[in-house]
Structures are given as C-alpha cells and as structure tokens.
Design a protein around this motif. Structure first.
Motif, short mmCIF file in Angstrom:
data_model
loop_
_atom_site.label_atom_id
_atom_site.label_comp_id
_atom_site.label_asym_id
_atom_site.label_seq_id
_atom_site.Cartn_x
_atom_site.Cartn_y
_atom_site.Cartn_z
N VAL A 1 -33.38 -29.17 2.34
CA VAL A 1 -33.64 -27.77 1.98
C VAL A 1 -33.64 -26.85 3.20
CG1 VAL A 1 -34.91 -28.28 -0.13
CG2 VAL A 1 -36.13 -28.22 2.05
N THR A 2 -33.78 -27.42 4.39
CA THR A 2 -33.81 -26.61 5.61
C THR A 2 -32.43 -26.47 6.26
OG1 THR A 2 -34.39 -28.61 6.85
CG2 THR A 2 -36.20 -27.19 6.13
N PHE A 3 -31.36 -26.84 5.54
CA PHE A 3 -30.03 -26.81 6.16
C PHE A 3 -29.64 -25.38 6.56
CE2 PHE A 3 -28.49 -25.28 2.11
CZ PHE A 3 -27.24 -24.71 2.36
N ARG A 4 -28.80 -25.28 7.58
CA ARG A 4 -28.40 -23.97 8.10
C ARG A 4 -26.89 -23.77 8.11
NH1 ARG A 4 -31.68 -22.63 13.51
NH2 ARG A 4 -30.82 -20.58 12.98
N HIS A 5 -26.13 -24.83 7.89
CA HIS A 5 -24.67 -24.72 7.96
C HIS A 5 -24.05 -25.66 6.94
CE1 HIS A 5 -20.57 -24.98 9.61
NE2 HIS A 5 -20.82 -23.81 10.17
N VAL A 6 -22.87 -25.32 6.47
CA VAL A 6 -22.20 -26.13 5.46
C VAL A 6 -21.91 -27.54 5.97
CG1 VAL A 6 -19.87 -25.43 6.12
CG2 VAL A 6 -20.33 -26.10 3.76
N LYS A 7 -21.84 -27.73 7.28
CA LYS A 7 -21.58 -29.05 7.84
C LYS A 7 -22.85 -29.89 7.98
CE LYS A 7 -17.40 -27.77 10.39
NZ LYS A 7 -16.73 -27.73 11.73
#
Length: 212
Positions: A149-155
């Motif tokens: 849930v803390t992701f910042r980029h599509v990668k």
C-alpha cells in the motif's frame, strides 16, 4: 526591467510571479549582507526571480481535436517566495519558491475495477476479478500487479499477472485472473492490486487494500 519586458513580450504576460516581499537580491559584497561598495556602487535590484506558468492540457488537446476545452485539471499555488540573505559566496542572494500542486483526476470513474477474491495466502494460488468499461483499449500486454500500500512507482510491484496469459474465466461482466502461490509474499501484510494499461502507459485501476 522584468515588468517592462512583460508589457512588451506577449509570451511573458502568461507567466505569474508572487509579491516581492524581500529586499533586492543584487548586488552584494561577497560574504556579506552589504550592498555593493565598489567604485561602481550598483543600485540594488531584484535580479533573481521565479516565474511560473501552468499549461492547460485541454487547450493543447482541443487544438489537436481530441477534447473540448474544459477547466484545467492542474492548479498551482505559491505558498512561499523568499530570499536567503545568509548566503555569501556570490554577489547575488538566492531566491526560492514553495508551491502547492493540485491535480484533478482526468476521469471521474476508473477505466478498470478490480479486487482480490477470497482469502489471499502464500499457501495456495489466488484469484483476481476485474471488469473494464466498454470503450477501454485493452491489450495483450496489460498486467495486474500486486503492490504494498506504500508503493510510489509502477515498478514497485511485488509480482504481477498477465491479464490474457493468466486468465482462467471470463463472462460479459468480468474476467478472472490467477496468481501463483509461489509469487505471494510469505511475510504477509497490507497490499493492493493495480491494473496497468500498455496502450495508455498508466495505471487505470486500483483495488481496495486487503490483507495477505
């Protein structure tokens, strides 16, 4: 000089600037807050400035015949515009601006709606169900990623499934895709699913958070 240039040059009229509430930033004796004491004794001036302009993407698109003109979804507000008199390595004093950027969504509803089905665990294969709006330009290269849930980029995906290669069921209303148990993180945690469109080069659907 800048104000005169803005009156003369049409392209400069579109740029904005905050109020000059700080002292002139030029010309100083080095390593001091004293204005020029050399023989020239240059008159203090506001030579260091920050101007900005927000391009209206709808205006650009309407010229190309793609969209009608609408309110710009991007707005910029100047929060702080100051000089820094403590810096002395130059005869100029640096100026900084702090801006607040707001971006309205280009679409009110997601192009793809998706969610995790059943209990998710690394002990068994798991299922994803999704549906897309009729006009959605799907591709065989589209994929659904599992993200913290803390992701910042599509990668930043943990793992992913191809929407066509990993499809196991389909009907008029929705499709079902599986992810292998070996790809699911054993440590668990809170995750969400994102649908990535190859044609649009963007995430076009995000699930509600869920536990693994």
């Amino acid at each position: 000089q800048l104000n005169m240039a803005k009156k003369k040059e049409a392209f400069l009229k579109e740029f904005k600037e905050g109020p000059l509430l700080f002292k002139p930033t030029y010309k100083f004796d080095l390593y001091s807050e004293v204005y020029d004491t050399s023989e020239k004794k240059r008159k203090p001036a506001w030579t260091d400035r920050i101007l900005w302009k927000v391009k209206n993407i709808y205006e650009v698109s309407s010229k190309e015949g793609d969209f009608p003109e609408e309110e710009n979804p991007i707005s910029v507000t100047l929060s702080n515009y100051i000089s820094h008199m403590s810096y002395g390595i130059s005869d100029h004093k640096p100026v900084t601006g702090t801006f607040k950027l707001e971006i309205k969504p280009l679409v009110s509803d997601p192009l793809v709606t998706l969610g995790a089905e059943g209990e998710w665990s690394a002990e068994h294969d798991v299922l994803i169900r999704y549906s897309a709006v009729p006009e959605f330009p799907s591709s065989a290269w589209d994929w659904i990623g599992l993200f913290q849930v803390t992701f910042r980029h599509v990668k930043d995906y943990v793992t992913y499934a191809w929407v066509e290669d990993d499809e196991i069921a389909s009907n008029r209303d929705s499709k079902q895709v599986y992810m292998s148990a070996s790809e699911i993180p054993k440590r668990g945690g809170e995750f969400l699913l994102c649908y990535y469109s190859n044609n649009l080069q963007s995430i076009v659907g995000i699930s509600e958070p869920f536990q693994v």
